[in-house]
Design a protein around this motif. Structure first.
Motif, PDB file in Angstrom:
ATOM      1  N   ARG A  48       0.868  -1.187   0.000  1.00  0.00           N
ATOM      2  CA  ARG A  48       0.000   0.000   0.000  1.00  0.00           C
ATOM      3  C   ARG A  48       0.903   1.234   0.000  1.00  0.00           C
ATOM      4  O   ARG A  48       1.648   1.467   0.958  1.00  0.00           O
ATOM      5  CB  ARG A  48      -0.907  -0.014   1.231  1.00  0.00           C
ATOM      6  N   ASP A  69      -1.948  -1.091  -5.410  1.00  0.00           N
ATOM      7  CA  ASP A  69      -2.582  -0.446  -4.253  1.00  0.00           C
ATOM      8  C   ASP A  69      -1.928   0.912  -4.027  1.00  0.00           C
ATOM      9  O   ASP A  69      -1.152   1.105  -3.084  1.00  0.00           O
ATOM     10  CB  ASP A  69      -2.454  -1.347  -3.022  1.00  0.00           C
ATOM     11  N   HIS A  71      -2.313   5.160  -3.639  1.00  0.00           N
ATOM     12  CA  HIS A  71      -3.196   6.225  -3.181  1.00  0.00           C
ATOM     13  C   HIS A  71      -2.502   7.558  -3.453  1.00  0.00           C
ATOM     14  O   HIS A  71      -1.315   7.716  -3.143  1.00  0.00           O
ATOM     15  CB  HIS A  71      -3.484   6.080  -1.686  1.00  0.00           C
ATOM     16  N   LYS A  89     -11.368   8.310 -10.989  1.00  0.00           N
ATOM     17  CA  LYS A  89     -11.371   8.784  -9.603  1.00  0.00           C
ATOM     18  C   LYS A  89     -11.232   7.649  -8.603  1.00  0.00           C
ATOM     19  O   LYS A  89     -10.651   7.818  -7.539  1.00  0.00           O
ATOM     20  CB  LYS A  89     -12.654   9.572  -9.310  1.00  0.00           C
ATOM     21  N   HIS A  90     -11.799   6.491  -8.922  1.00  0.00           N
ATOM     22  CA  HIS A  90     -11.815   5.396  -7.952  1.00  0.00           C
ATOM     23  C   HIS A  90     -11.480   4.059  -8.630  1.00  0.00           C
ATOM     24  O   HIS A  90     -11.866   3.012  -8.119  1.00  0.00           O
ATOM     25  CB  HIS A  90     -13.183   5.299  -7.267  1.00  0.00           C
ATOM     26  N   ASP A  91     -10.793   4.104  -9.760  1.00  0.00           N
ATOM     27  CA  ASP A  91     -10.507   2.876 -10.495  1.00  0.00           C
ATOM     28  C   ASP A  91      -9.137   2.332 -10.092  1.00  0.00           C
ATOM     29  O   ASP A  91      -8.998   1.609  -9.130  1.00  0.00           O
ATOM     30  CB  ASP A  91     -10.602   3.125 -12.001  1.00  0.00           C
ATOM     31  N   VAL A  93      -6.520   4.052  -8.962  1.00  0.00           N
ATOM     32  CA  VAL A  93      -5.911   4.784  -7.847  1.00  0.00           C
ATOM     33  C   VAL A  93      -7.026   5.434  -7.025  1.00  0.00           C
ATOM     34  O   VAL A  93      -8.012   5.919  -7.589  1.00  0.00           O
ATOM     35  CB  VAL A  93      -4.951   5.880  -8.366  1.00  0.00           C
ATOM     36  N   ARG A  94      -6.851   5.475  -5.714  1.00  0.00           N
ATOM     37  CA  ARG A  94      -7.781   6.235  -4.876  1.00  0.00           C
ATOM     38  C   ARG A  94      -7.142   7.585  -4.567  1.00  0.00           C
ATOM     39  O   ARG A  94      -6.002   7.632  -4.092  1.00  0.00           O
ATOM     40  CB  ARG A  94      -8.091   5.489  -3.583  1.00  0.00           C
ATOM     41  N   TYR A  96      -7.196  11.611  -2.890  1.00  0.00           N
ATOM     42  CA  TYR A  96      -7.649  12.404  -1.759  1.00  0.00           C
ATOM     43  C   TYR A  96      -7.159  13.834  -1.970  1.00  0.00           C
ATOM     44  O   TYR A  96      -6.012  14.045  -2.373  1.00  0.00           O
ATOM     45  CB  TYR A  96      -7.063  11.900  -0.440  1.00  0.00           C
TER      46      TYR A  96
END
Length: 207
Positions: A48, A69, A71, A89-91, A93-94, A96
């Motif tokens: 991660r 994984d 972010h 947006k959420h495929d 990579v996440r 923030y």
């Protein structure tokens, strides 16, 4: 403090830079330099990883070669919109929206932290590095790429007026003050005469 070490000014700067960032960036920080920097880490599939100051996703793209994984965090929505077009947006990579000095994650959340081309805009870099140490797992590594301090006194004055430039001695001070150990530096450069990057790899102490 340089004029761009102010969060509001930096956001405004990147609002306009985001339009041409992917065309300008390779002249300073290209794929070969990024891929070399990735070899300084030992990222394994499934790790991660957090990309702080992910911008348009140039570093993120490299990280995805190692793990799925990933972010990404950035304070500039304009930069991240470019990344959304690449990865969704959420495929893959996440993403923030957030601040390097106040990371919105629990302690020991990540196996590795990567940050390229972001530290020079942080008003309080040690505060951000303390946050890196908090959210990376004990004993694990972080990597930060920033602009190496110019050798010319003329360019030093210009650099100091714009944003943070620093040398190995200053990098040592910042990372040690933030509590890191096993600190090492690599000077990277696209070609002789081009801007130099200082890439620091450091380890969070074991518990």
């Amino acid at each position: 403090m340089g004029v761009l070490e102010n969060k509001a000014r930096a956001r405004l700067f990147y609002k306009y830079l985001s339009k041409v960032y992917d065309r300008v960036n390779p002249f300073i920080w290209n794929e070969e330099m990024r891929d070399e920097a990735l070899t300084f880490l030992d990222i394994q599939q499934g790790d991660r990883v957090l990309d702080v100051g992910c911008g348009t996703g140039f570093g993120t793209e490299g990280l995805l070669q190692y793990t799925d994984d990933v972010h990404g965090l950035d304070q500039s929505v304009h930069q991240m919109e470019k990344a959304f077009r690449k990865f969704g947006k959420h495929d893959q990579v996440r993403f923030y929206r957030g601040d390097a000095e106040r990371l919105p994650f629990a302690d020991d959340s990540f196996d590795t932290i990567w940050s390229s081309g972001s530290i020079e805009y942080w008003p309080n870099p040690v505060d951000a590095l303390v946050e890196f140490r908090r959210v990376v797992k004990p004993g694990n590594k972080v990597l930060v790429v920033g602009p190496d301090y110019p050798k010319s006194s003329v360019f030093q004055k210009l650099a100091d007026a714009i944003m943070l430039f620093y040398d190995e001695e200053e990098a040592d001070r910042m990372f040690r003050e933030a509590g890191f150990v096993d600190i090492e530096h690599h000077i990277q450069q696209r070609k002789p005469g081009s801007p130099r990057a200082i890439t620091t790899v450091a380890r969070a102490p074991d518990e």
